[in-house]
Design a protein around this motif. Structure first.
Motif, short mmCIF file in Angstrom:
data_model
loop_
_atom_site.label_atom_id
_atom_site.label_comp_id
_atom_site.label_asym_id
_atom_site.label_seq_id
_atom_site.Cartn_x
_atom_site.Cartn_y
_atom_site.Cartn_z
N LYS A 54 0.84 -1.21 0.00
CA LYS A 54 0.00 0.00 0.00
C LYS A 54 0.87 1.26 0.00
CE LYS A 54 -4.11 -1.88 2.12
NZ LYS A 54 -4.50 -2.36 3.43
N VAL A 55 1.94 1.23 0.81
CA VAL A 55 2.85 2.39 0.90
C VAL A 55 3.51 2.61 -0.47
CG1 VAL A 55 4.94 3.29 2.00
CG2 VAL A 55 3.28 2.00 3.37
N ILE A 56 3.96 1.52 -1.08
CA ILE A 56 4.66 1.64 -2.37
C ILE A 56 3.71 2.12 -3.46
CG2 ILE A 56 5.83 0.29 -4.19
CD1 ILE A 56 7.40 -1.08 -1.98
N ASP A 57 2.48 1.60 -3.45
CA ASP A 57 1.49 2.05 -4.45
C ASP A 57 1.24 3.55 -4.33
OD1 ASP A 57 1.17 -0.34 -5.67
OD2 ASP A 57 -0.60 -0.94 -4.52
N LYS A 58 1.19 4.02 -3.07
CA LYS A 58 0.94 5.44 -2.83
C LYS A 58 2.10 6.28 -3.41
CE LYS A 58 -0.79 8.33 0.85
NZ LYS A 58 -0.42 8.67 2.18
N LEU A 59 3.33 5.83 -3.17
CA LEU A 59 4.49 6.55 -3.70
C LEU A 59 4.51 6.49 -5.23
CD1 LEU A 59 7.18 5.29 -1.14
CD2 LEU A 59 6.30 7.62 -1.31
N ASN A 60 4.15 5.32 -5.78
CA ASN A 60 4.11 5.16 -7.24
C ASN A 60 3.16 6.18 -7.88
OD1 ASN A 60 5.89 3.02 -7.55
ND2 ASN A 60 4.31 1.45 -7.35
N ASN A 61 2.06 6.46 -7.16
CA ASN A 61 1.01 7.32 -7.75
C ASN A 61 1.07 8.76 -7.29
OD1 ASN A 61 -0.19 5.20 -9.26
ND2 ASN A 61 -1.00 4.38 -7.34
N ASP A 62 2.01 9.11 -6.44
CA ASP A 62 2.08 10.48 -5.92
C ASP A 62 2.88 11.35 -6.90
OD1 ASP A 62 2.65 12.83 -4.61
OD2 ASP A 62 3.07 11.88 -2.68
N PRO A 63 2.20 12.32 -7.57
CA PRO A 63 2.91 13.12 -8.57
C PRO A 63 4.00 14.03 -7.98
CG PRO A 63 0.66 13.92 -8.25
CD PRO A 63 0.79 12.68 -7.43
N THR A 64 3.97 14.25 -6.66
CA THR A 64 5.01 15.10 -6.07
C THR A 64 6.30 14.31 -5.79
OG1 THR A 64 4.46 14.75 -3.74
CG2 THR A 64 3.23 16.49 -4.90
N VAL A 65 6.24 12.98 -5.92
CA VAL A 65 7.43 12.15 -5.68
C VAL A 65 8.13 11.86 -7.02
CG1 VAL A 65 8.24 9.89 -4.83
CG2 VAL A 65 6.40 11.10 -3.62
N THR A 66 9.33 12.42 -7.19
CA THR A 66 10.07 12.21 -8.45
C THR A 66 10.63 10.80 -8.50
OG1 THR A 66 10.82 14.49 -8.08
CG2 THR A 66 11.78 13.32 -9.95
N GLY A 67 11.14 10.34 -7.37
CA GLY A 67 11.71 9.00 -7.31
C GLY A 67 11.72 8.51 -5.88
N PHE A 68 11.83 7.19 -5.68
CA PHE A 68 11.98 6.68 -4.31
C PHE A 68 12.80 5.41 -4.30
CE2 PHE A 68 8.92 3.14 -4.09
CZ PHE A 68 8.10 3.40 -5.18
N ILE A 69 13.38 5.15 -3.13
CA ILE A 69 14.20 3.95 -2.99
C ILE A 69 13.79 3.22 -1.71
CG2 ILE A 69 16.15 4.99 -4.20
CD1 ILE A 69 17.55 5.34 -1.55
N VAL A 70 13.96 1.92 -1.72
CA VAL A 70 13.74 1.13 -0.51
C VAL A 70 15.13 0.71 -0.03
CG1 VAL A 70 12.65 -0.92 0.47
CG2 VAL A 70 11.51 0.32 -1.38
N GLN A 71 15.50 1.22 1.12
CA GLN A 71 16.85 0.97 1.64
C GLN A 71 16.99 -0.50 2.09
OE1 GLN A 71 19.44 3.37 1.89
NE2 GLN A 71 20.69 1.63 2.51
N MET A 72 18.03 -1.16 1.63
CA MET A 72 18.30 -2.54 2.07
C MET A 72 19.22 -2.47 3.30
SD MET A 72 16.66 -4.34 -0.11
CE MET A 72 15.63 -3.69 -1.42
N PRO A 73 19.31 -3.45 4.17
CA PRO A 73 18.58 -4.71 4.15
C PRO A 73 17.16 -4.58 4.70
CG PRO A 73 20.06 -4.64 6.04
CD PRO A 73 20.28 -3.37 5.28
N LEU A 74 16.34 -5.58 4.35
CA LEU A 74 14.96 -5.61 4.81
C LEU A 74 14.80 -6.69 5.89
CD1 LEU A 74 13.16 -5.50 1.35
CD2 LEU A 74 13.38 -3.63 2.98
N PRO A 75 13.79 -6.52 6.78
CA PRO A 75 13.55 -7.58 7.76
C PRO A 75 13.09 -8.88 7.07
CG PRO A 75 11.92 -5.80 7.97
CD PRO A 75 12.93 -5.34 6.98
#
Ligand code: NAD
Length: 265
Positions: free
Chosen positions: A73-94
């Motif tokens: 849900k969080v990623i979908d929101k970022l994907n569709n937010d026109p004010t977000v030029t780009g985003f990254i998911v910092q590794m490592p993940l749980p």
């Protein structure tokens, strides 16, 4: 070959000048789902870089127990937010999160880390090194590249990119014998060392003294940062640690962000 720190500062100045001409702000969101000290340090560096070029950096720290469904849900929101030029998911993940699935959720147009298989962007570390080499007029064609280490974030993507630049590419790894490694080092024009072992490449090896070497390794000895290479090897160029490949990797992210913005207009 110019000093990496000067090269990076000049490029950042260029980006700052470009961004000043743009009306809408450029924004990078960093999604962090860990409490890892190395990640905290990388994120601090990235936020500092963004501020320096006049872009917005936003840290979105999520609960370490987040489920795949909630993260989607969080990623979908970022994907569709026109004010977000780009985003990254910092590794490592749980452990409860599946890295490969998550990478494919990121909109390829906003995937400035180059993680998604359809991403428009190349992975930051290999791309940072290649951009620097191109700007310094390195001659790739028909030359020998040796990549030490076969990780998914450095060794493997690096091999593909150098092959596309018509280099003869060899990858060595944990099963390569010392004799074979020595053979390849003698013949290499370009060496990328990404192993994660302090001073793995040292003066006991015979190395082509016309070689250009990028030391990707980040190791700590008694709190001091050291690379995978002994720092005074007799070669044409050896990138320092710190203030070497780490800076090029961070720069690559900024260049990708600018590209994401340009692609979106
Ligand atoms: P990794 O830690 O996932 O894997 C290490 C690689 O080294 C493996 O592919 C393994 O096969 C190889 N290896 C182990 N022993 C070897 C041997 N004897 N000979 C040859 N290869 C051997 O790799 P990584 O994520 O690419 O990280 C490597 C190093 O680079 C680490 O120190 C990491 O912190 C650093 N790093 C730095 C940056 C940067 O921006 N400067 C970016 C990514 C990684």
């Amino acid at each position: 070959m110019e000093m990496i720190i000067e090269y990076v500062n000049n490029k950042k100045q260029f980006l700052l000048d470009e961004i000043k001409k743009i009306k809408e702000p450029l924004k990078l969101v960093i999604v962090q789902i860990n409490d890892d000290p190395a990640s905290n340090a990388y994120i601090r560096g990235k936020l500092k870089d963004l501020a320096e070029i006049g872009a917005i950096g936003e840290l979105l720290k999520l609960d370490i127990n987040i489920t795949m469904e909630e993260l989607k849900k969080v990623i979908d929101k970022l994907n569709n937010d026109p004010t977000v030029t780009g985003f990254i998911v910092q590794m490592p993940l749980p452990k409860q999160l599946n890295e490969e699935t998550i990478k494919e959720w990121i909109n390829p147009d906003k995937d400035v880390d180059g993680f998604n298989s359809k991403s428009l962007f190349k992975p930051a570390t290999p791309n940072g090194i290649i951009t620097y080499l191109k700007d310094n007029k390195f001659d790739f064609d028909g030359k020998n590249a040796l990549i030490i280490g076969r990780s998914n974030i450095v060794g493997k993507p690096m091999a593909k990119l150098l092959l596309n630049l018509n280099m003869n590419v060899t990858i060595t790894h944990s099963h390569t014998t010392k004799e074979d490694l020595e053979f390849y080092l003698k013949h290499a024009d370009l060496v990328i060392v990404a192993v994660g072992k302090p001073y793995f490449i040292n003066k006991t090896f015979q190395i082509n003294n016309n070689a250009v070497i990028f030391d990707v390794g980040i190791n700590r000895i008694d709190g001091k940062l050291v690379g995978d290479c002994e720092h005074d090897l007799d070669v044409k160029f050896l990138s320092p640690v710190p203030k070497g490949v780490g800076l090029l990797t961070r720069l690559s992210l900024l260049l990708n962000l600018m590209e994401a913005y340009k692609n979106g207009i």
